[in-house]
Scaffold this motif. Structure first.
Motif, PDB file in Angstrom:
ATOM      1  N   TYR A 368       0.843  -1.198   0.000  1.00  0.00           N
ATOM      2  CA  TYR A 368       0.000   0.000   0.000  1.00  0.00           C
ATOM      3  C   TYR A 368       0.881   1.251   0.000  1.00  0.00           C
ATOM      4  O   TYR A 368       1.682   1.459   0.914  1.00  0.00           O
ATOM      5  CB  TYR A 368      -0.941  -0.004   1.210  1.00  0.00           C
ATOM      6  N   CYS A 370       1.392   5.528  -0.541  1.00  0.00           N
ATOM      7  CA  CYS A 370       0.780   6.861  -0.484  1.00  0.00           C
ATOM      8  C   CYS A 370       1.056   7.594  -1.792  1.00  0.00           C
ATOM      9  O   CYS A 370       2.219   7.745  -2.187  1.00  0.00           O
ATOM     10  CB  CYS A 370       1.341   7.646   0.696  1.00  0.00           C
ATOM     11  N   GLU A 371       0.010   8.062  -2.453  1.00  0.00           N
ATOM     12  CA  GLU A 371       0.164   8.715  -3.761  1.00  0.00           C
ATOM     13  C   GLU A 371       0.686  10.140  -3.640  1.00  0.00           C
ATOM     14  O   GLU A 371       1.055  10.767  -4.635  1.00  0.00           O
ATOM     15  CB  GLU A 371      -1.168   8.695  -4.510  1.00  0.00           C
ATOM     16  N   LEU A 372       0.758  10.673  -2.386  1.00  0.00           N
ATOM     17  CA  LEU A 372       1.254  12.041  -2.185  1.00  0.00           C
ATOM     18  C   LEU A 372       2.752  12.079  -1.870  1.00  0.00           C
ATOM     19  O   LEU A 372       3.478  12.936  -2.368  1.00  0.00           O
ATOM     20  CB  LEU A 372       0.467  12.729  -1.061  1.00  0.00           C
ATOM     21  N   CYS A 373       3.219  11.140  -1.047  1.00  0.00           N
ATOM     22  CA  CYS A 373       4.645  11.173  -0.672  1.00  0.00           C
ATOM     23  C   CYS A 373       5.395   9.904  -1.016  1.00  0.00           C
ATOM     24  O   CYS A 373       6.614   9.836  -0.840  1.00  0.00           O
ATOM     25  CB  CYS A 373       4.788  11.467   0.825  1.00  0.00           C
ATOM     26  N   LEU A 383      -2.191   2.905   5.801  1.00  0.00           N
ATOM     27  CA  LEU A 383      -2.141   3.901   4.726  1.00  0.00           C
ATOM     28  C   LEU A 383      -3.245   4.945   4.909  1.00  0.00           C
ATOM     29  O   LEU A 383      -2.997   6.155   4.774  1.00  0.00           O
ATOM     30  CB  LEU A 383      -2.275   3.232   3.360  1.00  0.00           C
ATOM     31  N   SER A 384      -4.464   4.498   5.231  1.00  0.00           N
ATOM     32  CA  SER A 384      -5.570   5.453   5.378  1.00  0.00           C
ATOM     33  C   SER A 384      -5.321   6.391   6.560  1.00  0.00           C
ATOM     34  O   SER A 384      -5.654   7.576   6.511  1.00  0.00           O
ATOM     35  CB  SER A 384      -6.912   4.733   5.512  1.00  0.00           C
ATOM     36  N   HIS A 386      -2.267   7.221   7.644  1.00  0.00           N
ATOM     37  CA  HIS A 386      -1.168   8.083   7.200  1.00  0.00           C
ATOM     38  C   HIS A 386      -1.671   9.223   6.316  1.00  0.00           C
ATOM     39  O   HIS A 386      -1.198  10.370   6.424  1.00  0.00           O
ATOM     40  CB  HIS A 386      -0.122   7.259   6.439  1.00  0.00           C
ATOM     41  N   SER A 387      -2.636   8.924   5.444  1.00  0.00           N
ATOM     42  CA  SER A 387      -3.133   9.938   4.503  1.00  0.00           C
ATOM     43  C   SER A 387      -3.714  11.148   5.239  1.00  0.00           C
ATOM     44  O   SER A 387      -3.702  12.266   4.740  1.00  0.00           O
ATOM     45  CB  SER A 387      -4.179   9.341   3.566  1.00  0.00           C
ATOM     46  N   ARG A 388      -4.173  10.921   6.491  1.00  0.00           N
ATOM     47  CA  ARG A 388      -4.704  12.037   7.293  1.00  0.00           C
ATOM     48  C   ARG A 388      -3.612  13.005   7.739  1.00  0.00           C
ATOM     49  O   ARG A 388      -3.905  14.125   8.118  1.00  0.00           O
ATOM     50  CB  ARG A 388      -5.479  11.486   8.496  1.00  0.00           C
ATOM     51  N   HIS A 390      -1.505  14.159   5.743  1.00  0.00           N
ATOM     52  CA  HIS A 390      -1.473  15.121   4.631  1.00  0.00           C
ATOM     53  C   HIS A 390      -2.727  16.017   4.642  1.00  0.00           C
ATOM     54  O   HIS A 390      -2.641  17.222   4.434  1.00  0.00           O
ATOM     55  CB  HIS A 390      -1.390  14.394   3.286  1.00  0.00           C
ATOM     56  N   THR A 391      -3.870  15.407   4.877  1.00  0.00           N
ATOM     57  CA  THR A 391      -5.131  16.156   4.783  1.00  0.00           C
ATOM     58  C   THR A 391      -5.460  16.906   6.070  1.00  0.00           C
ATOM     59  O   THR A 391      -6.241  17.854   6.049  1.00  0.00           O
ATOM     60  CB  THR A 391      -6.302  15.199   4.472  1.00  0.00           C
TER      61      THR A 391
END
Length: 522
Positions: A368, A370-373, A383-384, A386-388, A390-391
């Motif tokens: 999995y 992360c499409e941002l980093c 992953l979900s 971690h994505s927070r 960024h957001t």
């Protein structure tokens, strides 16, 4: 018109030939014999019809779908599938049927009559045909053979269904979703997904089911019986299907292969669901919010979000669940059962997902990303979360102080600051903790265990956080940075101490901390 009367029962018949045939019912006489199998009949016409079993002759053809029949009455009944005509009606419940024999069989559900009795085991049946099929379980007789693969069957209907495996024929099509089926019974059960019909009801708790097998399996949850036992490992199951599926874990058999990616499956339903990952098909739709699903079970579980229904209740702690799978996993908290074992290190788990995630610690796989980093993770949940970062999303809010969190479990732990709840207790000294991890670390005080070892200097540690802080001595990493002067520190405690040089805050004296801790303990 002249009528002819039977002297034995008084029945009137329109011709002497009909009377002659009728008298044979009383005398048992069957003068017409099949020269291929020896079966005897009262009339030449019945012998002619019977001979078609051997010759395969089917002279009656449906002008709508082309299906052929050996008997004219078979064609007549079949035509009602197309016309929808059900001329036979039950005078007790109003249910209608396309065939007189089906009505007769149905009547027995009201009367409870089972006139056909097995002379070997005493089991009774409402239909003669069911008794005939049942007797074959004693004799082992399987008179119907597939001419393509040689497999034999005790019932003609089972052979017909089996042949469709070879031909791929699926003559039963749902007019609501377009899905087609090779068996009429499977089609009837499928229709209930759309209609919501659940004709089978539990007489203990009143729960209703769309399928008789589901009711039988459910009954076992009341009596606790698991009648199907594995002869290899003694694990028991509520259903024969569950046992069959389990057997494949021993044999490794995976007979269902995906022609798109080559992945193999031990169960046909898993194969069907997998194919939808390629096609994107989601045939099950929620009538309340429109959300679609690839599996009927997922739709059923989803509906409970709207209804709030939690039908699975734990008899040990009273907690209730909306999903059977979640309930089963929860029960393992009480029983300590961990049926999933890692074949590399022997570690056991209560959940299959946990084993899959654990295996990645051996393989190093992190599927999995992360499409941002670009950071990769071994688990989708990580992953979900971690994505927070960024957001900045923090969807979990404390209703006591308003503090927000990015993770549900962090909110749960935080709420214990307000409630003072410490559900984890040491069985050696009775000290309690608000976190399971804190209890695990505490236990090492008693055991002396230090599982975290530095591969650079060999020093060992009892907890992971101290170990992480230690490794920064070697790496020089200082991840904690002061927002006022940018000075960096290897530990969060070092940063907190430094921040006081900016704020002028004085640290609480150690003896005051000890008094506060003592008072809190009291």
């Amino acid at each position: 018109m002249e009528t002819h009367h039977c002297d034995t029962c008084g029945k009137s018949l329109s011709s002497s030939s009909y009377l002659k045939q009728h008298i044979m019912i009383h005398t048992g006489e069957k003068p017409y014999s099949c020269d291929l199998c020896g079966q005897t009949f009262r009339s030449a016409n019945r012998l002619r019809i019977h001979s078609r079993i051997h010759t395969g002759e089917k002279p009656y053809s449906c002008d709508i779908c082309g299906k052929t029949f050996s008997r004219s009455d078979g064609l007549r009944v079949h035509r009602r599938i197309h016309t929808g005509v059900k001329p036979y009606s039950c005078d007790l419940c109003g249910k209608t049927f396309s065939h007189a024999s089906h009505l007769r069989d149905h009547h027995m559900t009201h009367t409870g009559e089972k006139p056909y009795c097995c002379d070997l085991c005493g089991k009774t049946f409402s239909q003669a045909s069911n008794l005939k099929y049942h007797r074959r379980t004693h004799t082992g007789e399987k008179p119907y053979s597939c001419d393509l693969c040689g497999k034999t069957f005790s019932q003609a209907g089972n052979l017909r269904s089996h042949r469709r495996i070879h031909t791929g024929e699926k003559p039963y099509s749902c007019d609501l979703c377009g899905r087609s089926f090779s068996k009429a019974a499977t089609f009837i059960v499928h229709r209930r997904i759309h209609t919501g019909e659940k004709p089978y009801s539990c007489d203990i708790c009143g729960k209703t089911f769309s399928h008789a097998d589901s009711l039988r399996s459910h009954h076992s949850t009341h009596n606790g019986k698991k009648p199907y036992s594995c002869d290899l490992c003694d694990e028991a199951f509520f259903t024969s299907g569950g046992l069959r599926k389990h057997h494949m874990t021993h044999t490794g058999e995976k007979p269902y292969c995906c022609d798109l990616c080559g992945k193999t499956f031990s169960h046909a339903s898993n194969f069907r669901y997998h194919r939808r990952t390629h096609t994107g098909e989601k045939p099950y739709s929620c009538d309340l919010c429109g959300k679609t699903f690839s599996q009927a079970g997922n739709l059923k579980s989803h509906r409970r979000i709207h209804t709030g229904e939690k039908p699975y209740s734990c008899d040990l702690c009273g907690r209730s669940f909306s999903k059977a799978a979640t309930f089963i996993v929860h029960r393992r908290i009480h029983t300590g059962e961990k049926p999933y074992c890692c074949d590399l290190c022997g570690k056991t788990f209560s959940h299959a997902d946990s084993l899959r995630s654990h295996r990645r610690t051996h393989t190093g796989e992190k599927p999995y990303s992360c499409e941002l980093c670009g950071k990769t993770f071994s688990h989708a949940g990580n992953l979900s979360l971690h994505s927070r970062s960024h957001t900045g999303e923090k969807p979990y809010i404390c209703d006591l102080c308003g503090k927000t969190f990015s993770q549900a479990n962090t909110l749960t732990l935080h709420s214990r600051i307000h409630t003072g709840e410490k559900p984890y207790s040491c069985d050696l000294c009775s000290k309690t903790f608000s976190r399971a991890g804190s209890l695990r670390a505490h236990r090492r005080i008693h055991t002396g265990e230090k599982p975290y070892s530095c591969d650079l200097c060999g020093k060992t540690f009892s907890d992971s956080s101290t170990f992480r802080n230690h490794t920064r001595i070697h790496t020089g990493e200082k991840p904690y940075s002061c927002v006022c002067c940018n000075k960096a520190f290897s530990t969060s405690g070092g940063l907190r101490k430094h921040n006081r040089t900016h704020t002028g805050q004085k640290p609480t004296p150690a003896h005051t901390v000890r008094i506060q801790v003592k008072e809190a303990t009291i």
